[in-house]
Design a protein around this motif. Structure first.
Motif, PDB file in Angstrom:
ATOM      1  N   ASP A  73       0.843  -1.196   0.000  1.00 53.21           N
ATOM      2  CA  ASP A  73       0.000   0.000   0.000  1.00 53.21           C
ATOM      3  C   ASP A  73       0.886   1.257   0.000  1.00 53.21           C
ATOM      4  N   THR A  74       0.742   2.106  -1.031  1.00 53.21           N
ATOM      5  CA  THR A  74       1.662   3.246  -1.149  1.00 53.21           C
ATOM      6  C   THR A  74       1.441   4.300  -0.068  1.00 53.21           C
ATOM      7  N   GLU A  75       0.182   4.462   0.316  1.00 51.28           N
ATOM      8  CA  GLU A  75      -0.102   5.450   1.356  1.00 51.28           C
ATOM      9  C   GLU A  75       0.572   5.061   2.672  1.00 51.28           C
ATOM     10  N   LEU A  76       0.400   3.786   3.026  1.00 53.84           N
ATOM     11  CA  LEU A  76       1.016   3.295   4.265  1.00 53.84           C
ATOM     12  C   LEU A  76       2.542   3.342   4.175  1.00 53.84           C
ATOM     13  N   THR A  77       3.077   3.067   2.992  1.00 52.40           N
ATOM     14  CA  THR A  77       4.526   3.111   2.817  1.00 52.40           C
ATOM     15  C   THR A  77       5.049   4.528   3.049  1.00 52.40           C
ATOM     16  N   ALA A  78       4.301   5.504   2.532  1.00 54.47           N
ATOM     17  CA  ALA A  78       4.705   6.897   2.751  1.00 54.47           C
ATOM     18  C   ALA A  78       4.679   7.222   4.242  1.00 54.47           C
ATOM     19  N   LYS A  79       3.632   6.736   4.888  1.00 55.93           N
ATOM     20  CA  LYS A  79       3.501   6.957   6.328  1.00 55.93           C
ATOM     21  C   LYS A  79       4.669   6.302   7.082  1.00 55.93           C
ATOM     22  N   ALA A  80       5.005   5.067   6.663  1.00 56.96           N
ATOM     23  CA  ALA A  80       6.090   4.323   7.310  1.00 56.96           C
ATOM     24  C   ALA A  80       7.420   5.063   7.173  1.00 56.96           C
ATOM     25  N   THR A  81       7.653   5.623   5.992  1.00 55.86           N
ATOM     26  CA  THR A  81       8.899   6.356   5.752  1.00 55.86           C
ATOM     27  C   THR A  81       8.991   7.555   6.703  1.00 55.86           C
ATOM     28  N   GLN A  82       7.855   8.207   6.858  1.00 55.39           N
ATOM     29  CA  GLN A  82       7.803   9.363   7.750  1.00 55.39           C
ATOM     30  C   GLN A  82       8.097   8.949   9.203  1.00 55.39           C
ATOM     31  N   ILE A  83       7.447   7.857   9.643  1.00 53.81           N
ATOM     32  CA  ILE A  83       7.659   7.385  11.026  1.00 53.81           C
ATOM     33  C   ILE A  83       9.115   6.978  11.223  1.00 53.81           C
ATOM     34  N   LYS A  84       9.680   6.368  10.190  1.00 49.29           N
ATOM     35  CA  LYS A  84      11.068   5.913  10.287  1.00 49.29           C
ATOM     36  C   LYS A  84      12.004   7.090  10.594  1.00 49.29           C
ATOM     37  N   ASN A  85      11.719   8.225   9.953  1.00 49.46           N
ATOM     38  CA  ASN A  85      12.538   9.417  10.219  1.00 49.46           C
ATOM     39  C   ASN A  85      12.356   9.916  11.651  1.00 49.46           C
ATOM     40  N   THR A  86      11.116   9.893  12.125  1.00 48.76           N
ATOM     41  CA  THR A  86      10.849  10.317  13.497  1.00 48.76           C
ATOM     42  C   THR A  86      11.580   9.416  14.493  1.00 48.76           C
ATOM     43  N   VAL A  87      11.545   8.119  14.201  1.00 48.64           N
ATOM     44  CA  VAL A  87      12.192   7.145  15.080  1.00 48.64           C
ATOM     45  C   VAL A  87      13.706   7.405  15.140  1.00 48.64           C
ATOM     46  N   ALA A  88      14.292   7.708  13.982  1.00 47.39           N
ATOM     47  CA  ALA A  88      15.726   8.003  13.945  1.00 47.39           C
ATOM     48  C   ALA A  88      16.021   9.242  14.797  1.00 47.39           C
ATOM     49  N   THR A  89      15.171  10.261  14.680  1.00 50.48           N
ATOM     50  CA  THR A  89      15.349  11.468  15.493  1.00 50.48           C
ATOM     51  C   THR A  89      15.232  11.145  16.981  1.00 50.48           C
ATOM     52  N   GLU A  90      14.234  10.347  17.301  1.00 49.18           N
ATOM     53  CA  GLU A  90      13.992   9.993  18.705  1.00 49.18           C
ATOM     54  C   GLU A  90      15.240   9.351  19.333  1.00 49.18           C
TER      55      GLU A  90
END
Ligand code: GP9
Ligand code: MN
Length: 426
Positions: free
Chosen positions: A373-390
């Protein structure tokens, strides 16, 4: 530097989840008993081996029909520091280090820890009890920075040969001998009991083995079932004793697993035990270590909220009626409507109710199939960046010792010289 602290605080401020009014302060000045289950993974909950339940007592608690809220989607977030990372995270709402144990490497740091806050704000006396010696994981150094008043280590227990198994004191003996110490603690108390027997390589005496081994042929996995049963019996005994001593009814009681016991090296035997292949996604599912939480005034139930060890400190602060806002915390109150359900693992992987991210690959959390699902993939990419920041923020806190710059009007700085952990005389 102080600028790094400002940057850190502007990040953690965005994570603040305000308390739900109906729970804020509901456990004010109640005793808090924290039961740390060594290497416990909730895959044992409800599991039967040869027709026998592995953990019949915890299974009862997990129904939600008793006094405990059971969080069945509660994960550990530990790294190489194992037990010490779980302790660090639960009492500070920060993550362990990428490499090594913060208990060993950062024991000169400044902290604003839960035990110290409970003491300063509500007069709690705080203690740790454990059937191993105090220098293990450098506990006797870092506990001073956490503001822990008393440390009942192995020297407070009868360490004669018959009472020992694996790394130290057997859990049943440990819990039995801890009861009189708990009774002597000045109330309200925050006491942390760390179990030990359910530890690699998971050995028990034939007498303590009350469930037949599953015979996968892998000693680690086979032993784990038997030591998990022993742990379950130990907890049952302890809860019964707390009831008999009048320490159960009016206390907050928290039971949780610290980290996994079964590593990837045992995927084959684990797969045999569970009757399904241990894929990377399934392995992540197995990182649930569980949280059982009893709060006087809240009825038991099952709560499927996604949560992890960083969330415990803000939850306990709010339950005792202390606002989490002035503190630098990465977790969010489990009972808040704004609780954050992204679970961060120390290696940068994450899980949410929808998505898993493992080693750069995204999966649908419900099917464990790669995400299309492309929408979820976009969301996942965004969360991945937040997780790296965290994780980067948490590392900056520890590596820069940033809390030393934080002149917090809601915290009186801890002087480690005020603390001392003399040996017991047993
Ligand atoms: C040692 C015990 C085990 O005292 O807490 O630590 P672990 O090996 O699990 O990190
Ligand atoms: Mn451990």
């Amino acid at each position: 530097s102080a600028d790094d602290l400002t940057r850190l605080q502007s990040y953690t401020k965005t994570k603040y989840a305000e308390p739900d009014e109906q729970y804020f302060g509901i456990a004010k000045e109640k005793n808090i008993i924290k039961i740390h289950l060594e290497s416990f993974q909730t895959v044992m909950i409800g599991k039967k081996v040869n027709g026998q339940e592995v953990t019949p007592f915890l299974n009862e608690l997990a129904t939600g029909n008793n006094d405990f809220i059971y969080y069945n989607n509660f994960f550990h977030s530990t790294g190489q520091g194992k037990t010490s990372d779980a302790e660090l995270t639960m009492d500070n709402s920060i993550y362990g280090l990428q490499q090594g144990s913060a208990f060993s490497l950062k024991s000169d740091n400044t902290f604003q820890s839960l035990p110290a806050i409970l003491h300063q704000k509500q007069g709690y006396s705080t203690s740790v009890m454990h059937g191993d010696y105090k220098t293990f994981w450098n506990r006797d150094q870092i506990y001073k920075r956490f503001g822990i008043d008393k440390f009942y280590d192995a020297t407070y227990y009868d360490m004669s040969e018959k009472n020992l198994e694996n790394l130290g004191l057997k859990d049943k003996e440990f819990f039995k001998e801890s009861i009189p110490y708990l009774k002597k603690e000045k109330q309200p108390f925050y006491s942390h009991l760390i179990t030990l027997t359910n530890h690699y390589p998971f050995t028990v005496t034939p007498q303590d083995a009350t469930i037949a081994s599953p015979e996968t042929g892998d000693k680690t996995v086979d032993g784990y079932v038997q030591t998990a049963r022993y742990l379950d019996e130990s907890v049952r005994q302890f809860i019964t004793d707390l009831k008999n001593e009048g320490l159960y009814e009016d206390s907050v009681i928290m039971i949780y697993g610290d980290h996994y016991g079964i590593s990837e090296n045992h995927n084959a035997a684990m797969g045999q035990l569970l009757g399904e292949e241990i894929t990377p996604a399934k392995f992540m599912d197995l990182q649930r270590t569980g949280l059982f939480l009893k709060v006087p005034g809240i009825k038991g139930h099952v709560d499927s909220t996604y949560a992890s060890q960083v969330d415990v400190m803000p939850t306990l602060l709010h339950l005792t009626g202390i606002d989490a806002k002035p503190y630098v915390l990465f977790g969010t109150d489990l009972l808040s409507k704004k609780h954050n359900q992204t679970i961060v693992f120390r290696n940068g992987d994450f899980i949410t109710p929808e998505i898993k991210s493992i080693n750069g690959v995204f999966y649908d959390n419900n099917t464990n199939q790669p995400l299309i699902d492309t929408e979820l993939t976009a969301k996942a990419t965004q969360i991945k960046n937040t997780v790296a920041t965290e994780l980067e923020m948490s590392d900056s806190l520890l590596n820069g010792d940033l809390l030393r710059f934080y002149n917090n009007k809601d915290f009186k700085e801890i002087n480690p010289a005020d603390y001392d952990y003399p040996n017991g005389t047993v």
